[in-house]
Design an enzyme around this catalytic site. Structure first.
Site, mmCIF file in Angstrom:
data_model
loop_
_atom_site.group_PDB
_atom_site.id
_atom_site.type_symbol
_atom_site.label_atom_id
_atom_site.label_comp_id
_atom_site.label_asym_id
_atom_site.label_seq_id
_atom_site.Cartn_x
_atom_site.Cartn_y
_atom_site.Cartn_z
ATOM 1 N N ARG A 36 0.824 -1.206 0.000
ATOM 2 C CA ARG A 36 0.000 0.000 0.000
ATOM 3 C C ARG A 36 0.866 1.267 0.000
ATOM 4 O O ARG A 36 0.360 2.365 0.150
ATOM 5 C CB ARG A 36 -0.965 0.012 1.189
ATOM 6 C CG ARG A 36 -1.797 -1.264 1.318
ATOM 7 C CD ARG A 36 -3.284 -0.990 1.281
ATOM 8 N NE ARG A 36 -3.673 -0.259 0.074
ATOM 9 C CZ ARG A 36 -4.058 -0.839 -1.061
ATOM 10 N NH1 ARG A 36 -4.113 -2.123 -1.164
ATOM 11 N NH2 ARG A 36 -4.384 -0.114 -2.110
ATOM 12 N N HIS A 66 8.264 -6.737 -6.939
ATOM 13 C CA HIS A 66 6.990 -6.147 -7.389
ATOM 14 C C HIS A 66 6.816 -4.780 -6.727
ATOM 15 O O HIS A 66 6.917 -4.653 -5.514
ATOM 16 C CB HIS A 66 5.834 -7.078 -7.017
ATOM 17 C CG HIS A 66 4.552 -6.789 -7.737
ATOM 18 N ND1 HIS A 66 3.947 -5.550 -7.719
ATOM 19 C CD2 HIS A 66 3.759 -7.573 -8.513
ATOM 20 C CE1 HIS A 66 2.830 -5.602 -8.443
ATOM 21 N NE2 HIS A 66 2.703 -6.822 -8.951
ATOM 22 N N TYR A 69 1.233 -1.471 -5.084
ATOM 23 C CA TYR A 69 0.024 -1.216 -5.883
ATOM 24 C C TYR A 69 -0.316 0.264 -5.961
ATOM 25 O O TYR A 69 -0.983 0.702 -6.880
ATOM 26 C CB TYR A 69 -1.181 -1.941 -5.268
ATOM 27 C CG TYR A 69 -1.122 -3.445 -5.377
ATOM 28 C CD1 TYR A 69 -0.488 -4.054 -6.455
ATOM 29 C CD2 TYR A 69 -1.702 -4.246 -4.410
ATOM 30 C CE1 TYR A 69 -0.432 -5.421 -6.552
ATOM 31 C CE2 TYR A 69 -1.660 -5.620 -4.502
ATOM 32 C CZ TYR A 69 -1.018 -6.210 -5.578
ATOM 33 O OH TYR A 69 -0.979 -7.568 -5.679
ATOM 34 N N HIS A 106 2.533 -2.341 -12.108
ATOM 35 C CA HIS A 106 1.261 -2.167 -12.801
ATOM 36 C C HIS A 106 1.328 -0.824 -13.500
ATOM 37 O O HIS A 106 1.585 0.185 -12.838
ATOM 38 C CB HIS A 106 0.095 -2.184 -11.810
ATOM 39 C CG HIS A 106 -0.078 -3.494 -11.100
ATOM 40 N ND1 HIS A 106 -1.041 -3.708 -10.144
ATOM 41 C CD2 HIS A 106 0.595 -4.668 -11.235
ATOM 42 C CE1 HIS A 106 -0.954 -4.961 -9.712
ATOM 43 N NE2 HIS A 106 0.035 -5.557 -10.353
ATOM 44 N N GLU A 141 3.275 -5.045 -16.304
ATOM 45 C CA GLU A 141 2.392 -6.202 -16.140
ATOM 46 C C GLU A 141 1.124 -6.024 -16.975
ATOM 47 O O GLU A 141 0.545 -4.940 -17.016
ATOM 48 C CB GLU A 141 2.039 -6.381 -14.646
ATOM 49 C CG GLU A 141 1.158 -7.610 -14.404
ATOM 50 C CD GLU A 141 1.064 -8.007 -12.934
ATOM 51 O OE1 GLU A 141 1.795 -7.447 -12.092
ATOM 52 O OE2 GLU A 141 0.241 -8.885 -12.643
ATOM 53 N N ASP A 175 0.336 -11.882 -16.846
ATOM 54 C CA ASP A 175 -0.414 -12.456 -15.722
ATOM 55 C C ASP A 175 -1.598 -13.222 -16.315
ATOM 56 O O ASP A 175 -2.453 -12.641 -16.994
ATOM 57 C CB ASP A 175 -0.879 -11.332 -14.794
ATOM 58 C CG ASP A 175 -1.558 -11.846 -13.531
ATOM 59 O OD1 ASP A 175 -2.496 -12.661 -13.654
ATOM 60 O OD2 ASP A 175 -1.170 -11.423 -12.434
ATOM 61 N N HIS A 178 -5.026 -11.990 -15.278
ATOM 62 C CA HIS A 178 -5.319 -10.668 -15.852
ATOM 63 C C HIS A 178 -5.668 -10.748 -17.338
ATOM 64 O O HIS A 178 -6.645 -10.151 -17.769
ATOM 65 C CB HIS A 178 -4.129 -9.726 -15.663
ATOM 66 C CG HIS A 178 -3.820 -9.425 -14.226
ATOM 67 N ND1 HIS A 178 -2.769 -8.630 -13.838
ATOM 68 C CD2 HIS A 178 -4.435 -9.823 -13.078
ATOM 69 C CE1 HIS A 178 -2.737 -8.545 -12.511
ATOM 70 N NE2 HIS A 178 -3.733 -9.268 -12.031
ATOM 71 N N HIS A 210 3.039 -14.521 -14.498
ATOM 72 C CA HIS A 210 2.334 -14.713 -13.230
ATOM 73 C C HIS A 210 1.292 -15.797 -13.447
ATOM 74 O O HIS A 210 0.408 -15.635 -14.286
ATOM 75 C CB HIS A 210 1.612 -13.419 -12.806
ATOM 76 C CG HIS A 210 2.503 -12.414 -12.151
ATOM 77 N ND1 HIS A 210 2.131 -11.106 -11.975
ATOM 78 C CD2 HIS A 210 3.727 -12.552 -11.608
ATOM 79 C CE1 HIS A 210 3.116 -10.467 -11.349
ATOM 80 N NE2 HIS A 210 4.091 -11.315 -11.119
ATOM 81 N N ASP A 223 -10.116 -9.230 -12.144
ATOM 82 C CA ASP A 223 -8.857 -9.410 -11.420
ATOM 83 C C ASP A 223 -9.036 -10.024 -10.031
ATOM 84 O O ASP A 223 -8.666 -9.415 -9.023
ATOM 85 C CB ASP A 223 -8.092 -8.076 -11.320
ATOM 86 C CG ASP A 223 -6.690 -8.244 -10.733
ATOM 87 O OD1 ASP A 223 -6.276 -9.403 -10.472
ATOM 88 O OD2 ASP A 223 -6.015 -7.225 -10.543
ATOM 89 N N HIS A 225 -7.838 -13.417 -8.267
ATOM 90 C CA HIS A 225 -7.027 -14.623 -8.466
ATOM 91 C C HIS A 225 -7.661 -15.827 -7.774
ATOM 92 O O HIS A 225 -8.231 -15.695 -6.704
ATOM 93 C CB HIS A 225 -5.621 -14.432 -7.888
ATOM 94 C CG HIS A 225 -4.878 -13.285 -8.504
ATOM 95 N ND1 HIS A 225 -3.555 -13.017 -8.215
ATOM 96 C CD2 HIS A 225 -5.254 -12.334 -9.390
ATOM 97 C CE1 HIS A 225 -3.170 -11.949 -8.894
ATOM 98 N NE2 HIS A 225 -4.176 -11.518 -9.606
ATOM 99 N N GLU A 255 0.728 -16.254 -7.701
ATOM 100 C CA GLU A 255 0.158 -15.211 -6.819
ATOM 101 C C GLU A 255 -1.254 -15.631 -6.442
ATOM 102 O O GLU A 255 -2.193 -14.842 -6.493
ATOM 103 C CB GLU A 255 0.068 -13.878 -7.548
ATOM 104 C CG GLU A 255 1.339 -13.355 -8.129
ATOM 105 C CD GLU A 255 1.105 -12.077 -8.923
ATOM 106 O OE1 GLU A 255 0.299 -12.092 -9.878
ATOM 107 O OE2 GLU A 255 1.714 -11.072 -8.580
HETATM 108 ZN ZN ZN Z 1 -4.005 -9.452 -10.043
HETATM 109 FE FE FE Z 2 0.141 -10.413 -11.264
HETATM 110 FE FE FE Z 3 0.887 -7.485 -10.042
#
Ligand code: ZN
Ligand code: FE
Ligand code: FE
Length: 278
Positions: A36, A66, A69, A106, A141, A175, A178, A210, A223, A225, A255
């Site tokens: 975050r 990574h 976000y 992202h 991604e 991904d 995604h 991913h 999105d 998972h 993930e």
């Molecule tokens: Zn995702």
């Molecule tokens: Fe991903």
């Molecule tokens: Fe990601």
């Protein structure tokens, strides 16, 4: 087969290396800082060396850092865009402790400013941050296209790369959840999807995958998972995917919603489906 999962960086780098070994992985992914946002802990050089020794001794593939976000280079808020610049600059500086690995982010959400404007701002960030002397490859991604996400189709990713000067520092992370949620049918037409990727972006840009199943249907733009084989993509599609000649030598990162033992199980399952000699 190079396969691992997302691990927590909270106990340090060598600890992630040991954890990876415990669950049968030979790579892993981690967040460079709290997902975050916020400040990242200083990396202990000794800890970094220990991880590198583990990676060498156990033939690890590249590891994947990574970005948080909250990193949004195409926000309409200048402070948020500045955070994207500061966080990425700092992350890439720290990644130089682990030369030759990957950093994934992202692309961002344009929050109503339009995809074209978003793409322009994302390339602008990359043009400020990338340097000729860095040894990390930065991955864009592929996204589900949820809300105003940029990168929900291959064309947008291609456009970002086109507008970036140091293209040799850029790659793409595909991904599976995604792209499926974005409407690319990797279940019934993996060939067609990879051909389209090649035509639009170029398969030589594809540097990581991913592996996630999806809770929802093709093209849902959600999105969410799911565990491997438990979602709408399904185990057969994953078996084809990990053995595909265009993908099989890439590093795979899970993930999925799992604790460590669940990851160990998925890694075991996927390794059992992987054909060493295709
Ligand atoms: Zn995702
Ligand atoms: Fe991903
Ligand atoms: Fe990601």
């Amino acid at each position: 087969m190079i396969i691992g999962c997302h691990l927590s960086v909270s106990k340090g780098f060598a600890a992630m290396g040991r954890q990876a070994l415990e669950i049968g992985a030979n790579t892993f992914q981690f967040f460079t800082r709290n997902p975050r946002g916020g400040r990242a802990k200083e990396i202990d050089a000794d800890d970094a060396e220990k991880l590198k020794a583990i990676m060498r001794d156990n033939d690890f593939g590249v590891i994947l850092a990574h970005a948080p976000y909250t990193l949004n280079p195409c926000s309409d808020n200048e402070r948020t865009r500045e955070f994207a610049f500061e966080a990425m600059t700092d992350d890439l500086k720290r990644m130089e402790l682990f030369p030759g690995n990957l950093y994934n982010f992202h692309p961002g959400s344009h929050v109503g400013q339009g995809a074209a404007k978003g793409i322009e701002m994302i390339s602008e960030l990359l043009n400020r941050v990338l340097r000729e002397d860095m040894r990390t490859t930065v991955l864009l991604e592929t996204m589900a296209g949820k809300g105003s996400e940029v990168g929900g189709n291959f064309e947008e990713i291609a456009e970002i790369i086109k507008n970036t000067e140091l293209k040799n520092k850029l790659g793409v992370c595909l991904d599976t959840c995604h792209v499926f949620d974005a409407g690319y049918d990797i279940v019934n037409d993996l060939d067609g999807v990879l051909e389209e990727f090649d035509k639009t972006i170029g398969l030589e840009r594809l540097r990581a995958v991913h592996l996630n199943d999806s809770m929802n249907f093709l093209g849902c733009r959600k999105d969410r998972h799911q565990r491997i084989g438990k979602g709408a993509i399904g185990l057969d599609a994953f078996e084809r995917l990990i053995n595909d000649d265009r993908l099989r030598s890439l590093p795979f990162y899970l993930e999925t919603p799992n604790e460590l033992d669940g990851y160990a199980e998925e890694i075991r399952l996927l390794r059992s489906l992987y054909r060493e000699n295709n």
